[in-house]
Scaffold this motif. Sequence first.
Motif, PDB file in Angstrom:
ATOM      1  N   ASP A 197       0.841  -1.202   0.000  1.00  0.00           N
ATOM      2  CA  ASP A 197       0.000   0.000   0.000  1.00  0.00           C
ATOM      3  C   ASP A 197       0.881   1.259   0.000  1.00  0.00           C
ATOM      4  OD1 ASP A 197      -2.189   1.668   0.121  1.00  0.00           O
ATOM      5  OD2 ASP A 197      -3.188   0.530   1.693  1.00  0.00           O
ATOM      6  N   PHE A 198       1.946   1.234   0.801  1.00  0.00           N
ATOM      7  CA  PHE A 198       2.911   2.341   0.814  1.00  0.00           C
ATOM      8  C   PHE A 198       3.596   2.482  -0.546  1.00  0.00           C
ATOM      9  CE2 PHE A 198       3.100   2.434   5.535  1.00  0.00           C
ATOM     10  CZ  PHE A 198       3.149   3.812   5.709  1.00  0.00           C
ATOM     11  N   ASN A 199       4.193   1.401  -0.997  1.00  0.00           N
ATOM     12  CA  ASN A 199       5.061   1.475  -2.172  1.00  0.00           C
ATOM     13  C   ASN A 199       4.322   1.729  -3.478  1.00  0.00           C
ATOM     14  OD1 ASN A 199       7.173   1.046  -0.476  1.00  0.00           O
ATOM     15  ND2 ASN A 199       7.549  -1.078  -1.067  1.00  0.00           N
ATOM     16  N   HIS A 200       3.031   1.429  -3.512  1.00  0.00           N
ATOM     17  CA  HIS A 200       2.234   1.691  -4.705  1.00  0.00           C
ATOM     18  C   HIS A 200       1.390   2.955  -4.552  1.00  0.00           C
ATOM     19  CE1 HIS A 200       3.395  -2.001  -6.729  1.00  0.00           C
ATOM     20  NE2 HIS A 200       3.164  -2.668  -5.609  1.00  0.00           N
ATOM     21  N   SER A 201       1.739   3.763  -3.537  1.00  0.00           N
ATOM     22  CA  SER A 201       1.093   5.072  -3.323  1.00  0.00           C
ATOM     23  C   SER A 201      -0.417   4.970  -3.178  1.00  0.00           C
ATOM     24  CB  SER A 201       1.433   6.024  -4.491  1.00  0.00           C
ATOM     25  OG  SER A 201       2.818   6.180  -4.613  1.00  0.00           O
ATOM     26  N   GLY A 202      -0.893   3.831  -2.668  1.00  0.00           N
ATOM     27  CA  GLY A 202      -2.328   3.668  -2.485  1.00  0.00           C
ATOM     28  C   GLY A 202      -3.095   3.524  -3.775  1.00  0.00           C
ATOM     29  N   MET A 203      -2.395   3.331  -4.909  1.00  0.00           N
ATOM     30  CA  MET A 203      -3.052   3.195  -6.214  1.00  0.00           C
ATOM     31  C   MET A 203      -3.469   1.733  -6.405  1.00  0.00           C
ATOM     32  SD  MET A 203      -2.880   6.309  -7.112  1.00  0.00           S
ATOM     33  CE  MET A 203      -3.398   6.277  -8.823  1.00  0.00           C
ATOM     34  N   ARG A 204      -4.459   1.350  -5.622  1.00  0.00           N
ATOM     35  CA  ARG A 204      -4.921  -0.041  -5.617  1.00  0.00           C
ATOM     36  C   ARG A 204      -6.332  -0.076  -5.057  1.00  0.00           C
ATOM     37  NH1 ARG A 204      -2.632  -2.474  -0.486  1.00  0.00           N
ATOM     38  NH2 ARG A 204      -2.262  -4.332  -1.703  1.00  0.00           N
ATOM     39  N   ASN A 205      -6.947  -1.235  -5.096  1.00  0.00           N
ATOM     40  CA  ASN A 205      -8.280  -1.374  -4.526  1.00  0.00           C
ATOM     41  C   ASN A 205      -8.225  -1.218  -3.007  1.00  0.00           C
ATOM     42  OD1 ASN A 205      -9.399  -1.897  -7.053  1.00  0.00           O
ATOM     43  ND2 ASN A 205      -9.070  -4.114  -6.859  1.00  0.00           N
TER      44      ASN A 205
END
Length: 436
Positions: A403-411
């Motif tokens: 979640d951190f490393n993908h900048s929250g760009m997820r479901n």
Amino acid sequence: MPRKVFISFLGGSNYGECSYAKGNFKSSPVRYIQEAMLDLYNKSGEWTEDDIAYILLTKGAKVSNWEDDGHINRETKGPLKQYGLKSQLKLLNPTMRISPIEDLPDGNDEKEILEIFQKVFDLLQEGDELYFDITYGFRYLPMLSIVLGNYAKSLKNAVVKSITYGNFEARDRNTNIAQIVDLMTLSALQDWSSASESFVKNGEVNELVSLCNQSLNPILKESAGQNEDAIQLRKIIKTISTVINDFRTCRGINIVEAEAIKALQTKLEEIQEVVVPTMKPILNKIKDEFKNYDGKTNVKNGFDAAKWCLEHGLAQQSITIYFENIVTFFCFQFSLNCKTERERDLVNKALKFSIDDIPEKEWNFKKGEDTPQNREIIKNIMDSPQMIDCKKLFVKLRDLRNDFNHSGMRNNPMSADKLVSELTKLIKQINTIIIC
């Protein structure tokens, strides 16, 4: 060239006359400190018509001391015939522009204090060089001036060049000369306070390094670079910077091997005299924060660094160091080289296969790495008590890291507050199982 700005309050008292002195400068007999200060700056040759002097006036101060004859003659009950500051500044004819700021409130409550602050702050421009005189600052106004300067340094990139006080009460009664006292120490202490707070709360060390080096430069210059205490303190500051930057940039090998941490611990023990007094309490704080780190290679240093980052608001660094240090932990447990990508990859595979419950027949390897020995290592890691006990926690930790490393760009990304809260909770839980 940045604009030079003189800022001074004018009060309502009937000020006595004296000469003000600073270094080689001595003013003619004057009633107002502003006359002396602007004469001093005028004679320096450094001020131009692009610079400005703001004289801050309440309604009462304008009547009493800005205009002529503003006080009452106690005997005649009529106006006391004497010049006001406005008249004298015209006679002085300073190079800089004079700008009275009129109708300031008296500052009798919080609302009026904030109004004064905002009105003066709005006068300032980006990069101004500020020259405060607080001689006539009534009650809290000297403090307001110092806070204003600090605020302008932060938000308008201003530089406080001078804070002065005309010490009329302590004047020489024989010569009627009062000294102009330099109070720049107050501004410097504000800088140290800000830098210390940045370090303690956010792990930011650059301000401290800069301030300490500014203080050390004249000491080293005077001693031709031979002052051993100054040399030692400069080395300590450099080492502190190295340690903190390793944490902030997640330099896992440096953290675990702890060469810089050991050097810092040693230097802090060896220093005899802290030649920059404002650094002494800061060094004591740093010494206390790093006293429990092992000065040799130890995986525990990585977990301690992750904890330090979390405590200083560096959540992403914390989870990055912590997750990678778990890999390092298993490398240590199973005599693998934590510095090599190939052997760390074995631990990462064990984590993945265990967390995702991937059966052995579906294990994927890079070409040439699917060997009985590697499979045995992975099985041993997966069967270790720490892996079995932490398996569910590792699932959550990996999800947080993603979640951190993908900048929250997820479901279903977490909120910032929940990320930090969950990370704090997970670290405590995992630490009770993984014993270093």
